[in-house]
Design a protein around this motif. Structure first.
Motif, PDB file in Angstrom:
ATOM      1  N   LEU A   1      -5.177  47.118  66.543  1.00  0.00           N
ATOM      2  CA  LEU A   1      -5.605  47.737  65.222  1.00  0.00           C
ATOM      3  C   LEU A   1      -7.145  47.162  65.067  1.00  0.00           C
ATOM      4  CD1 LEU A   1      -2.622  47.367  62.904  1.00  0.00           C
ATOM      5  CD2 LEU A   1      -3.703  49.361  63.556  1.00  0.00           C
TER       6      LEU A   1
ATOM      7  N   VAL B   1      -7.504  51.858  58.755  1.00  0.00           N
ATOM      8  CA  VAL B   1      -7.136  50.703  59.562  1.00  0.00           C
ATOM      9  C   VAL B   1      -7.439  49.405  59.004  1.00  0.00           C
ATOM     10  CG1 VAL B   1      -7.920  49.875  62.033  1.00  0.00           C
ATOM     11  CG2 VAL B   1      -8.014  52.429  61.390  1.00  0.00           C
TER      12      VAL B   1
ATOM     13  N   SER C   1      -4.260  48.786  57.037  1.00  0.00           N
ATOM     14  CA  SER C   1      -3.089  48.419  58.018  1.00  0.00           C
ATOM     15  C   SER C   1      -3.338  47.052  58.605  1.00  0.00           C
ATOM     16  CB  SER C   1      -3.225  49.600  59.248  1.00  0.00           C
ATOM     17  OG  SER C   1      -2.114  49.436  59.792  1.00  0.00           O
TER      18      SER C   1
ATOM     19  N   ALA D   1       2.576  51.166  61.377  1.00  0.00           N
ATOM     20  CA  ALA D   1       1.044  51.100  61.402  1.00  0.00           C
ATOM     21  C   ALA D   1       0.634  52.456  62.093  1.00  0.00           C
ATOM     22  CB  ALA D   1       0.669  49.972  62.481  1.00  0.00           C
TER      23      ALA D   1
END
Length: 138
Positions: free
Chosen positions: A20, A55, A58, A101
């Protein structure tokens, strides 16, 4: 079991976090290159474009509920309750986090994301119940 099975799901979750972060770097680079935002916007925490904001959020999610996951995994290992049931639940939690995710970052469809979060939450709760039961009845 060799004794370290309980830690592989933690390693897999850490890998998710690293991925990530890599995606965040790519998305932020893309929005800066495209001229949507100046690089300073990220340092000053100004309005972040949606492409990278999801992102970033997340990543933040990976440091909320999973903190309890890391704690219970270590406690399960210390109390020797890290058997097949615990390891299977840990892998299920990590799979739910990966799916959550993915949905969050690639589409953010709430009708999928909410049940995936719920599955992970329920699995984590089951891990804690397993630990409590183990300590109470051992």
């Amino acid at each position: 079991m060799t004794g370290f099975e309980m830690f592989w799901p933690l390693v897999a979750h850490a890998f998710l976090v690293f991925c990530l972060y890599g995606l965040l770097v790519l998305r932020r680079s893309d929005v800066v290159r495209s001229g949507k935002v100046e690089r300073i916007a990220f340092r000053e925490n100004l309005a972040e474009p949606e492409e990278s904001r999801v992102v970033n959020k997340s990543i933040a999610n990976q440091f909320e509920l999973p903190i309890l996951f890391y704690a219970v995994c270590v406690l399960l290992y210390i109390t020797q309750a890290d058997n097949l049931v615990a390891v299977a639940l840990a892998w299920f939690f990590v799979a739910a986090r990966y799916a959550h995710a993915y949905v969050h970052v690639f589409g953010n469809r709430l009708q999928l994301r909410r049940p995936l979060f719920g599955l992970g939450f329920a699995t984590l709760f089951a891990l804690w119940v397993w630990l409590v039961a183990w300590m109470a009845f051992s």
